[in-house]
Design a protein around this motif. Structure first.
Motif: not given
Lengths: 131, 235
Positions: B41, B44-46, B59, B188
């Motif tokens: 991930h 797409e998450q960071t 994280y 985000q």
């Protein structure tokens, strides 16, 4: 394509050979100055050969791109500029801290220079750490 | 002799014990539980390509904040331990001309490389701490080559404090926007650089945080060097 890879392999081979000579000189030579002499020169040359060789080698393979060669050439230039300076500083520090030359040495112009300089102006105090 | 033998024996025993403990750990097998999640991930998450910096900054950002605090405390502690009313550099031996000229030529490139490392933290190995240490190396080089060189103290201390506050401020903005501390609002909420992953303008707030950390670590380590190289002088 393959000619590039062959040139790169040859350069890496030459570089590793000079690395070997450098390590050999480190064992073989009699005093600090001779050891620094052999090891610095041949290690610098060996690194240049290996790095540029890796860059050219990567050009010849199918995953390689010009980015490899650029990076290796940048590192090689950096090493080429810094290695002699560090060797100079090390040797100079060794001499200033009084490490003797090999007993077979015949001439020491630097000591004569320092002594002449210390003698010429009588007033200045003699000091080890002076130019 | 007896002391040394006892020390060697106890070290061997401890080594054997640790080796026994590690012998049960599978090596080279796929035993990742949390790490697999990170690897799947991270993009797409960071928005970062470098998974390590994404974990360290995104994280587990609290750890990094703690590390920065540790460095700050170390710098302050060295400053407090070595505090004197009047301190000066008392180095006597001037560097040779080869050394000074070489330093003069090299320092800008070392600093440039340090800046490169911490700006590209989300793309290449490295990040704020190595970049900052590289910049501090440039200052160490100046200190070693010139007997009278001193960092501009006022500016350095102010920069150190300001970037330290900036880190907390970025976290607090995340708290205001997203609801928790060190929330990556740039990625985000704004989605800045979503179609740009792998390039310089991506990675959410990782480049920003790492620029902050790089400046902070660079000024802090330079300050520690400065403190340790000075001696007290009597008037």
């Amino acid at each position: 394509m393959n000619a590039l890879a062959a040139i790169g392999e040859a350069l890496v081979l030459i570089g590793t050979f000079f690395y070997f000579l450098s390590a050999l000189g480190l064992i073989r030579m009699p005093d600090v100055y001779n050891r620094m002499q052999t090891s610095t020169k041949s290690a610098t040359l060996g690194s240049l050969g290996v790095m540029v060789g890796v860059g050219i080698w990567a050009l010849g393979t199918d995953f390689g791109s010009a980015a490899w060669l650029t990076k290796t050439v940048v590192i090689a230039v950096f090493l080429l500029l810094t290695n002699p300076i560090s060797a100079h500083a090390l040797i100079r520090a060794a001499y200033k801290s009084g490490i003797p030359l090999w007993e077979g040495s015949v001439v020491d112009k630097y000591r004569e220079h320092i002594e002449a300089k210390a003698k010429a102006p009588e007033e200045t105090p003699k000091e080890g750490g002076e130019e | 002799m007896l002391k040394r033998a006892l020390a060697i024996i106890s070290l061997l025993l401890i080594g054997y014990w640790i080796a026994q403990g590690l012998a049960g750990v599978p090596f080279g097998q796929d035993r990742m539980l949390v790490a697999q999640y990170y690897l799947d991930h991270v993009k797409e998450q960071t928005g970062a390509v470098n998974a390590v910096t994404a974990i360290v900054v995104n994280y587990r950002g609290f750890d990094t904040l703690g590390e920065v605090t540790v460095l700050f405390i170390a710098s302050t502690g060295v400053g407090a331990l070595l505090w004197r009313r009047k301190k000066q550099r008392t180095a006597k031996t001037e560097g040779s001309i080869v050394l000074t000229t070489g330093t003069r030529l090299l320092v800008p490139f070392v600093m440039l490389f340090g800046a490169y490392i911490f700006i590209h933290g989300h793309l290449t190995p490295g990040g704020g701490f190595p970049g900052g240490a590289t910049i501090a190396t440039a200052f160490l080089l100046l200190y070693m080559a010139f007997t009278t060189y001193e960092i501009p103290h006022k500016a350095f201390e102010k920069t150190e404090g300001a970037v330290g506050m900036a880190y907390v401020l970025v976290g607090l903005i995340g708290l205001a926007i997203g609801g928790y501390f060190l929330y990556d609002w740039i990625w985000q909420d704004w989605g800045f650089g979503v179609d740009n992953i792998g390039r310089l303008l991506s990675g959410g707030f990782i480049p920003i945080i790492y620029t902050i950390i790089g400046l902070k670590v660079g000024t802090e380590l330079s300050g520690i060097i400065d403190n340790m190289l000075k001696e007290e002088v009597s008037k």
